[in-house]
Motif scaffolding. Structure first.
Motif, short mmCIF file in Angstrom:
data_model
loop_
_atom_site.label_atom_id
_atom_site.label_comp_id
_atom_site.label_asym_id
_atom_site.label_seq_id
_atom_site.Cartn_x
_atom_site.Cartn_y
_atom_site.Cartn_z
N ALA A 1 2.13 6.67 -6.69
CA ALA A 1 0.91 7.73 -7.35
C ALA A 1 1.21 9.08 -7.08
O ALA A 1 1.31 9.85 -8.25
N VAL A 2 1.91 9.12 -6.07
CA VAL A 2 3.04 10.82 -6.12
C VAL A 2 3.64 11.39 -7.05
O VAL A 2 3.42 11.65 -7.53
N ILE B 1 0.67 -1.18 -0.26
CA ILE B 1 0.08 -0.31 -0.11
C ILE B 1 0.84 1.44 0.27
O ILE B 1 0.85 2.06 -0.84
N ARG B 2 1.94 1.39 0.69
CA ARG B 2 2.57 2.55 1.18
C ARG B 2 3.64 2.25 -0.53
O ARG B 2 4.07 4.11 -0.71
N CYS C 1 2.54 1.66 -3.58
CA CYS C 1 1.82 2.31 -4.22
C CYS C 1 1.74 3.87 -4.11
O CYS C 1 0.91 4.60 -5.18
N GLN C 2 1.59 3.71 -2.61
CA GLN C 2 0.80 5.76 -2.18
C GLN C 2 2.58 6.31 -3.01
O GLN C 2 2.26 7.29 -3.67
#
Length: 111
Positions: A23-24, A16-17, A19-20
């Motif tokens: 994305a940023v 999850i992190r 992917c975050q």
């Protein structure tokens, strides 16, 4: 949480992190690209490269914490620089379950 290298990180938060961060990084790159195209100055695109390098630091910290969950030293992240070994290491980090119970790097994050 992105700049810590101590303790452990299990698979789900790691993915999850990661992917975050991706994305940023993608969003900032697109915005900088649009600004550079609008202003017709390609030198602004260097900001995107600088931001991508800045995003590498938290991703390395996440990888180190994930390796700690697998009871491996953080130095193993250097394996990402070696072709073919980086694929094996990525599969290992993404698909193998962390150590049950406490290990050398801290308590079980799922416990």
């Amino acid at each position: 949480m992105f700049l810590r290298y101590d303790n452990r990180l299990n698979r789900k938060p790691y993915i999850i992190r990661g992917c975050q961060l991706w994305a940023v990084n993608l969003a900032v790159g697109v915005v900088i690209g649009l600004i550079a195209g609008f202003l017709k100055t390609p030198s602004i695109t260097y900001l995107s490269s600088i931001f991508s390098i800045a995003c590498a630091v938290p991703s390395i910290m996440l990888l180190i914490r994930r390796l700690h969950d697998l009871n491996r030293p953080g130095w193993w992240c250097l394996g990402m620089l070696i072709p073919l070994l980086n694929i094996v290491l990525a599969v290992y980090v993404l698909f193998f379950k962390g150590t049950d119970g406490p290990n050398d790097y801290g308590p079980d994050p799922l416990g």
